[in-house]
Motif scaffolding. Structure first.
Motif, PDB file in Angstrom:
ATOM      1  N   PRO A  35       0.472  13.783 -12.372  1.00 33.08           N
ATOM      2  CA  PRO A  35      -0.455  12.866 -13.050  1.00 33.08           C
ATOM      3  C   PRO A  35       0.261  11.822 -13.905  1.00 33.08           C
ATOM      4  N   ASP A  36       1.533  12.046 -14.204  1.00 31.66           N
ATOM      5  CA  ASP A  36       2.288  11.098 -15.020  1.00 31.66           C
ATOM      6  C   ASP A  36       2.979  10.025 -14.187  1.00 31.66           C
ATOM      7  N   ALA A  37       2.876  10.120 -12.874  1.00 27.35           N
ATOM      8  CA  ALA A  37       3.522   9.138 -12.009  1.00 27.35           C
ATOM      9  C   ALA A  37       2.866   7.773 -12.196  1.00 27.35           C
ATOM     10  N   LYS A  38       3.674   6.743 -12.127  1.00 28.96           N
ATOM     11  CA  LYS A  38       3.133   5.391 -12.318  1.00 28.96           C
ATOM     12  C   LYS A  38       3.959   4.383 -11.529  1.00 28.96           C
ATOM     13  N   ALA A  39       3.344   3.232 -11.281  1.00 29.04           N
ATOM     14  CA  ALA A  39       4.025   2.138 -10.587  1.00 29.04           C
ATOM     15  C   ALA A  39       4.862   1.353 -11.582  1.00 29.04           C
ATOM     16  N   ALA A  40       5.628   0.412 -11.060  1.00 29.09           N
ATOM     17  CA  ALA A  40       6.418  -0.455 -11.938  1.00 29.09           C
ATOM     18  C   ALA A  40       5.487  -1.330 -12.773  1.00 29.09           C
ATOM     19  N   THR A  41       5.997  -1.774 -13.908  1.00 29.72           N
ATOM     20  CA  THR A  41       5.269  -2.735 -14.741  1.00 29.72           C
ATOM     21  C   THR A  41       5.949  -4.085 -14.589  1.00 29.72           C
ATOM     22  N   TYR A  59       0.851  -1.188   0.000  1.00 26.63           N
ATOM     23  CA  TYR A  59       0.000   0.000   0.000  1.00 26.63           C
ATOM     24  C   TYR A  59       0.891   1.244   0.000  1.00 26.63           C
ATOM     25  N   TYR A  60       0.283   2.406  -0.194  1.00 28.83           N
ATOM     26  CA  TYR A  60       1.018   3.673  -0.140  1.00 28.83           C
ATOM     27  C   TYR A  60       0.049   4.775   0.263  1.00 28.83           C
ATOM     28  N   GLY A  61       0.565   5.842   0.879  1.00 24.89           N
ATOM     29  CA  GLY A  61      -0.297   6.941   1.297  1.00 24.89           C
ATOM     30  C   GLY A  61       0.487   8.085   1.910  1.00 24.89           C
ATOM     31  N   ILE A  62      -0.090   9.285   1.846  1.00 24.91           N
ATOM     32  CA  ILE A  62       0.548  10.471   2.413  1.00 24.91           C
ATOM     33  C   ILE A  62       0.452  10.448   3.932  1.00 24.91           C
ATOM     34  N   ASN A  63      -0.729  10.076   4.461  1.00 24.19           N
ATOM     35  CA  ASN A  63      -0.973  10.075   5.904  1.00 24.19           C
ATOM     36  C   ASN A  63      -1.555   8.724   6.305  1.00 24.19           C
ATOM     37  N   ALA A  64      -0.835   7.984   7.158  1.00 22.52           N
ATOM     38  CA  ALA A  64      -1.286   6.652   7.572  1.00 22.52           C
ATOM     39  C   ALA A  64      -1.890   6.656   8.970  1.00 22.52           C
ATOM     40  N   ALA A  65      -1.977   7.837   9.601  1.00 18.23           N
ATOM     41  CA  ALA A  65      -2.591   7.921  10.927  1.00 18.23           C
ATOM     42  C   ALA A  65      -4.110   7.855  10.797  1.00 18.23           C
ATOM     43  N   CYS A 122      -4.620   4.659   3.073  1.00 13.34           N
ATOM     44  CA  CYS A 122      -3.557   3.920   2.386  1.00 13.34           C
ATOM     45  C   CYS A 122      -4.151   3.237   1.153  1.00 13.34           C
ATOM     46  N   GLU A 123      -3.639   3.601  -0.024  1.00 18.00           N
ATOM     47  CA  GLU A 123      -4.125   3.041  -1.293  1.00 18.00           C
ATOM     48  C   GLU A 123      -3.384   1.735  -1.594  1.00 18.00           C
ATOM     49  N   LYS A 124      -4.071   0.824  -2.251  1.00 16.16           N
ATOM     50  CA  LYS A 124      -3.461  -0.454  -2.629  1.00 16.16           C
ATOM     51  C   LYS A 124      -2.652  -0.289  -3.908  1.00 16.16           C
ATOM     52  N   CYS A 125      -1.483  -0.890  -3.971  1.00 16.05           N
ATOM     53  CA  CYS A 125      -0.638  -0.843  -5.166  1.00 16.05           C
ATOM     54  C   CYS A 125      -1.340  -1.540  -6.335  1.00 16.05           C
ATOM     55  N   PRO A 126      -1.045  -1.115  -7.585  1.00 15.66           N
ATOM     56  CA  PRO A 126      -1.630  -1.782  -8.750  1.00 15.66           C
ATOM     57  C   PRO A 126      -1.299  -3.274  -8.762  1.00 15.66           C
ATOM     58  N   GLU A 127      -2.058  -4.020  -9.542  1.00 14.70           N
ATOM     59  CA  GLU A 127      -1.895  -5.469  -9.612  1.00 14.70           C
ATOM     60  C   GLU A 127      -0.455  -5.846  -9.981  1.00 14.70           C
ATOM     61  N   LEU A 128       0.032  -6.893  -9.355  1.00 14.08           N
ATOM     62  CA  LEU A 128       1.360  -7.479  -9.573  1.00 14.08           C
ATOM     63  C   LEU A 128       2.492  -6.676  -8.927  1.00 14.08           C
ATOM     64  N   THR A 129       2.199  -5.486  -8.355  1.00 14.27           N
ATOM     65  CA  THR A 129       3.253  -4.674  -7.743  1.00 14.27           C
ATOM     66  C   THR A 129       3.073  -4.603  -6.230  1.00 14.27           C
TER      67      THR A 129
END
Length: 476
Positions: A316-322, A258-264, A269-276
């Motif tokens: 907006p161009d940020a992306k996870a690994a492929t 997962y990832y997020g700016i604030n985890a308190a 916390c958003e879930k990472c894209p599939e396979l990552t």
């Protein structure tokens, strides 16, 4: 010399610290004195006070050269003085009525009414029979409002003791005491004089929710997590984390994947894209915070996948690994940033241009289909089945029962173009030579084996000698 003096001083201190006073005495002001309820001229032999009497402990109270039973001037709990002590004689004591209490242990003579002023919790002074006795209230937690006054029936128990709340008032006509309920665990209350509810109880932990009809137990209030404490001084609750987050190094951080700016608490916390996946925090690679809590922190692949395009970009161009699945007969560890590895250790390494597991140069066969499985073998090995190879061969051109070679029979090699008996003899000589060669080879092997054995034994003896020398060095 100084060290010896220090040792002796310490031993002396320990001896004094471990010194025990005689039986029925204790250490007070660096001297042994008799305990309460005893008396003596010295603490060496403390005498017990007569029945139901007691003494005040200490030098010149119950332990001194002229001490007598007359120093037992008070009565034990729930007894009162009816005969005052003299110089040689102890006081005379009488017992308070059952379930009554004497809170003031005086040396002077008292009446029962003067000394026994209260009843134990759950009892009241009952004078319905004309004599004052302590009778049970008959309701758990119920107590009289005035502990020293008398009543005719249990309705005199019209309060609830601390740690309870009142659910029903005392009924004088019915002669029933107040109905009380115990406060939940980790909570308490003051003495209750009126009907109330569980809300009259307060949790000890300052970060716990307030009790109510909907909150019947003490638990951490919204935004906090943990186990409430039973003390107002120390809280067992701490700031809670958002969903899919947990504590890391004392702070809230998104969990792996997962990832997020604030985890308190209140964050997300958003879930990472599939396979990552992402790291909660590993070697500085974290997935939480203003700088790192973005989709680009999903920069690794799940197990048995590899990166074909790295995470990156801004806004907006940020992306996870492929990620892409490992080729057949290969694997990759979770979060691995390199290429997949073939199961077969004798296979070529994989890369962007080589994505198939094949035996590397000098090896043949089929690659292993499981990790550390049997697959590629070295060319020319006994397992390869190739022609002209003999694992046991010690001489060139000689046939052997273990040889897998073809066209190299030493019988026929000497008979080429020769049909005479000499040819056969020549062949026999060849065989004989082969036998001699084999015998010589065997002798050489034996000599080599014996030499190796001697070297091993010599090395072992040297190691033992070295070990003994090291032990002697340590002892010295």
């Amino acid at each position: 010399m100084k060290k010896q003096l220090i040792v002796f001083a310490l031993l002396g201190i320990f001896a004094l610290a471990e010194e025990q006073c005689p039986e029925n005495s204790f250490l007070k002001d660096d001297k042994c004195v008799c305990k309460a309820g005893y008396y003596s001229e010295s603490a060496d032999k403390c005498l017990k006070c007569p029945d139901n009497t007691t003494s005040f402990p200490g030098l010149y109270y119950n332990t001194y050269p002229e001490a007598t039973a007359g120093d037992c001037r008070k009565c034990q709990n729930n007894y009162y003085v009816t005969g005052k002590a003299t110089k040689e004689k102890s006081a005379t004591c009488s017992k308070c009525p059952d379930h009554s209490i004497n809170r003031r242990q005086l040396e002077d003579v008292q009446t029962e009414a003067e000394a026994c002023t209260e009843c134990e919790y759950g009892y009241y002074w009952d004078n319905s029979s004309g004599k004052r006795v302590c009778s049970p209230c008959g309701s758990e937690g119920a107590i009289p409002a005035d502990k020293e006054q008398t009543g005719k029936n249990p309705s005199f128990c019209n309060n609830c003791q601390a740690g309870y709340f009142m659910t029903k008032a005392a009924d004088e006509k019915a002669g029933t005491a107040a109905q009380c309920s115990k406060c939940p665990e980790y909570s308490g209350s003051t003495i209750q004089t009126d009907v109330g509810s569980i809300a009259n109880c307060s949790c000890e932990d300052r970060l716990a929710e307030k009790l109510s009809e909907s909150v019947q137990t003490c638990k951490c209030k919204a935004g906090y997590a943990g186990q409430v404490s039973n003390s107002s001084a120390v809280s067992g609750c701490e700031v809670a984390c958002a969903e899919n987050a947990s504590k890391y190094d004392g702070k809230c951080a998104c969990k792996k994947g997962y990832y997020g700016i604030n985890a308190a608490y209140g964050g997300k916390c958003e879930k990472c894209p599939e396979l990552t996946i992402s790291n909660q925090c590993h070697r500085g690679d974290c997935n939480t915070g203003e700088e790192r809590g973005k989709i680009t922190s999903c920069n690794s692949c799940i197990e048995n996948y590899y990166i074909v395009e790295f995470a990156g970009g801004f806004g907006p161009d940020a992306k996870a690994a492929t990620c892409k699945a490992c080729p057949e007969n290969s694997y990759n560890e979770e979060g691995g940033h390199g290429f997949c590895k073939c199961f077969d250790k004798y296979a070529d390494s994989l890369n962007y241009s080589s994505t198939k597991c094949e035996c590397k140069y000098g090896y043949t066969g089929n690659v292993a289909t499981t990790k550390d499985g049997t697959g590629c073998v070295k060319e020319g090995s006994s397992n390869s089945g190739s022609s002209g190879s003999n694992s046991n061969s010690g001489s060139s051109g000689n046939s052997s029962s273990n040889s897998g070679s073809s066209g190299n029979s030493n019988n026929n090699s000497g008979t080429s173009g020769n049909g005479s008996s000499n040819s056969g003899s020549s062949g026999n000589n060849n065989n004989s030579g082969s036998s001699i060669n084999n015998e010589n080879s065997g002798k050489k092997d034996k000599e080599t084996s014996e030499s190796q054995s001697i070297n091993v034994n010599t090395n072992s003896a040297n190691l033992q000698i070295l070990a003994l020398m090291m032990q002697l060095a340590i002892l010295i």
